[in-house]
Design an enzyme around this catalytic site. Structure first.
Site, PDB file in Angstrom:
ATOM      1  N   TYR A   1       1.269  -0.864   0.328  1.00 62.36           N
ATOM      2  CA  TYR A   1       0.240  -0.019   0.431  1.00 62.36           C
ATOM      3  C   TYR A   1       0.674   1.347   0.164  1.00 62.36           C
ATOM      4  O   TYR A   1       0.563   2.218  -0.759  1.00 62.36           O
ATOM      5  CB  TYR A   1      -1.069   0.183   0.833  1.00 62.36           C
ATOM      6  CG  TYR A   1      -2.117   0.865   0.748  1.00 62.36           C
ATOM      7  CD1 TYR A   1      -2.963   0.607  -0.089  1.00 62.36           C
ATOM      8  CD2 TYR A   1      -2.723   1.771   1.367  1.00 62.36           C
ATOM      9  CE1 TYR A   1      -4.436   1.498  -0.387  1.00 62.36           C
ATOM     10  CE2 TYR A   1      -3.759   2.520   1.599  1.00 62.36           C
ATOM     11  CZ  TYR A   1      -4.196   2.371   0.482  1.00 62.36           C
ATOM     12  OH  TYR A   1      -5.002   3.111   0.050  1.00 62.36           O
TER      13      TYR A   1
ATOM     14  N   LYS B   1      -3.238   8.422   2.974  1.00 63.28           N
ATOM     15  CA  LYS B   1      -3.839   8.018   3.357  1.00 63.28           C
ATOM     16  C   LYS B   1      -4.384   8.699   5.048  1.00 63.28           C
ATOM     17  O   LYS B   1      -4.779   9.149   5.999  1.00 63.28           O
ATOM     18  CB  LYS B   1      -5.161   7.035   3.787  1.00 63.28           C
ATOM     19  CG  LYS B   1      -5.799   6.088   2.097  1.00 63.28           C
ATOM     20  CD  LYS B   1      -6.555   6.719   1.897  1.00 63.28           C
ATOM     21  CE  LYS B   1      -7.288   6.114   0.882  1.00 63.28           C
ATOM     22  NZ  LYS B   1      -8.306   6.769   0.272  1.00 63.28           N
TER      23      LYS B   1
HETATM   24  C1  1JT Z   1      -5.764   3.751  -4.928  1.00 62.58           C
HETATM   25  C2  1JT Z   1      -5.460   2.349  -5.601  1.00 62.58           C
HETATM   26  C3  1JT Z   1      -6.323   3.711  -3.880  1.00 62.58           C
HETATM   27  C4  1JT Z   1      -6.099   1.627  -4.884  1.00 62.58           C
HETATM   28  C5  1JT Z   1      -6.531   1.675  -4.002  1.00 62.58           C
HETATM   29  C6  1JT Z   1      -7.409   2.831  -2.799  1.00 62.58           C
HETATM   30  N1  1JT Z   1      -6.926   2.625  -1.984  1.00 62.58           N
HETATM   31  C7  1JT Z   1      -7.560   1.516  -1.124  1.00 62.58           C
HETATM   32  N2  1JT Z   1      -6.857   0.400  -2.771  1.00 62.58           N
HETATM   33  C8  1JT Z   1      -7.471  -0.584  -2.768  1.00 62.58           C
HETATM   34  C9  1JT Z   1      -6.053  -1.259  -2.228  1.00 62.58           C
HETATM   35  C10 1JT Z   1      -4.100  -1.023  -2.952  1.00 62.58           C
HETATM   36  C11 1JT Z   1      -3.900  -2.000  -2.424  1.00 62.58           C
HETATM   37  C12 1JT Z   1      -3.433  -2.855  -1.182  1.00 62.58           C
HETATM   38  C13 1JT Z   1      -4.583  -2.627  -1.170  1.00 62.58           C
HETATM   39  C14 1JT Z   1      -5.598  -2.034  -0.955  1.00 62.58           C
HETATM   40  C15 1JT Z   1      -5.040   2.595  -7.233  1.00 62.58           C
HETATM   41  C16 1JT Z   1      -4.133   3.675  -8.107  1.00 62.58           C
HETATM   42  C17 1JT Z   1      -5.362   5.587  -7.562  1.00 62.58           C
HETATM   43  C18 1JT Z   1      -5.505   5.067  -5.278  1.00 62.58           C
HETATM   44  O1  1JT Z   1      -2.536  -2.754  -0.389  1.00 62.58           O
HETATM   45  C19 1JT Z   1      -2.080  -3.752   0.460  1.00 62.58           C
HETATM   46  C20 1JT Z   1      -2.037  -1.418  -3.061  1.00 62.58           C
END
Ligand code: 1JT
Length: 262
Positions: free
Chosen positions: A162, A169
């Site tokens: 993430y 965040k």
């Molecule tokens: C963005 C993306 C914000 C994916 C996102 C996000 N907030 C949650 N997700 C899903 C996610 C992504 C990852 C993760 C867990 C959940 C894509 C690009 C734009 C901003 O890793 C544990 C990487």
């Protein structure tokens, strides 16, 4: 499922990019609760998807406004358009926007570039403050307002991959608290919904995302993934007077996953 909880209220939603967007689920739920809504979309590439969502709503005459949240002039214009459409008032603002370059959502956080970091902070965190500031005159006409944004557990704890989004965040969640402290005296509440993983357009193509969904299903107290509609119903709660005593809060809609220590 129609109920009149939000009848006579007006909401402005940012972040519908696709029918799978959490902002789309929120739009459907607010619509079902009787709220009049306007939708902001990033660029003409999203317009067809936004129109597809609008076709599923119970209201017609949904104002659609193009707004790139990295541009103050576009934000000002978007709120002018919506103020005009809604008789100068607004009751709810939904911020469901984030961005990070794909290469910043895998590997090591230490590799993040200055440019990637600043872009993610601008779009994912600062935009909440910019949008809230423009909404204030319209909230004042309504005697208050409810602002909500979307976050993820990776903003509180280190979750592999993430990375940069977690840092953005964290800034977003702290912005919620400072905004809540500043604006409570104007009866404006500011909260965040921390959603469990959902297979949205943004999440597709994220390294290991299927594994994240699987872990959640196996380990979360409710032993399942969340439904987008559960984020939608939480948004209805936050927009309504049922949550009148709640501000500066992060509500986890994650099947209980965040309570676990392993
Ligand atoms: C963005 C993306 C914000 C994916 C996102 C996000 N907030 C949650 N997700 C899903 C996610 C992504 C990852 C993760 C867990 C959940 C894509 C690009 C734009 C901003 O890793 C544990 C990487």
């Amino acid at each position: 499922m129609t109920n009149g909880l939000l009848q006579g209220r007006f909401g402005f939603i940012f972040g519908v990019a696709h029918k799978s967007s959490l902002a789309s689920a929120i739009a459907r739920s607010l619509d079902q609760a009787g709220m009049r809504i306007a939708l902001a979309y990033q660029s003409d590439r999203q317009l067809r998807n936004v129109e597809q969502l609008v076709g599923t709503l119970s209201q017609d005459d949904v104002p659609l406004v193009q707004c790139d949240v990295s541009d103050d002039a576009q934000i000002e214009k978007a709120f002018a358009v919506v103020g005009e459409a809604f008789g100068g008032r607004l009751d709810a603002l939904v911020h469901s926007i984030a961005f990070a370059n794909r290469e910043d959502l895998s590997g090591g956080f230490w590799e993040t570039s200055r440019q990637g970091y600043l872009l993610s902070q601008d779009i994912s965190a600062y935009s909440l403050t910019a949008l809230t500031r423009e909404a204030l005159p319209l909230f004042d006409e309504s005697g208050g307002g409810s602002v909500m944004t979307l976050t993820y557990l990776g903003g509180e704890r280190v979750i592999r991959n993430y990375n940069l989004m977690g840092v953005s965040k964290a800034a977003l969640e702290m912005s919620v608290r400072y905004l809540a402290a500043d604006l409570g005296s104007r009866n404006v509440r500011v909260n965040a919904i921390s959603a469990g993983p959902v297979k949205t357009l943004s999440a597709r193509g994220v390294a290991g995302f299927t594994g994240i969904l699987d872990t959640m299903r196996e380990q979360a107290p409710l032993r399942r993934n969340i439904e987008p509609s559960e984020v939608g119903s939480t948004a209805v709660f936050l927009a309504s007077d049922l949550s009148s005593g709640i501000t500066g809060e992060v509500i986890h809609v994650d099947a209980g996953y965040h309570i676990l220590g392993n």
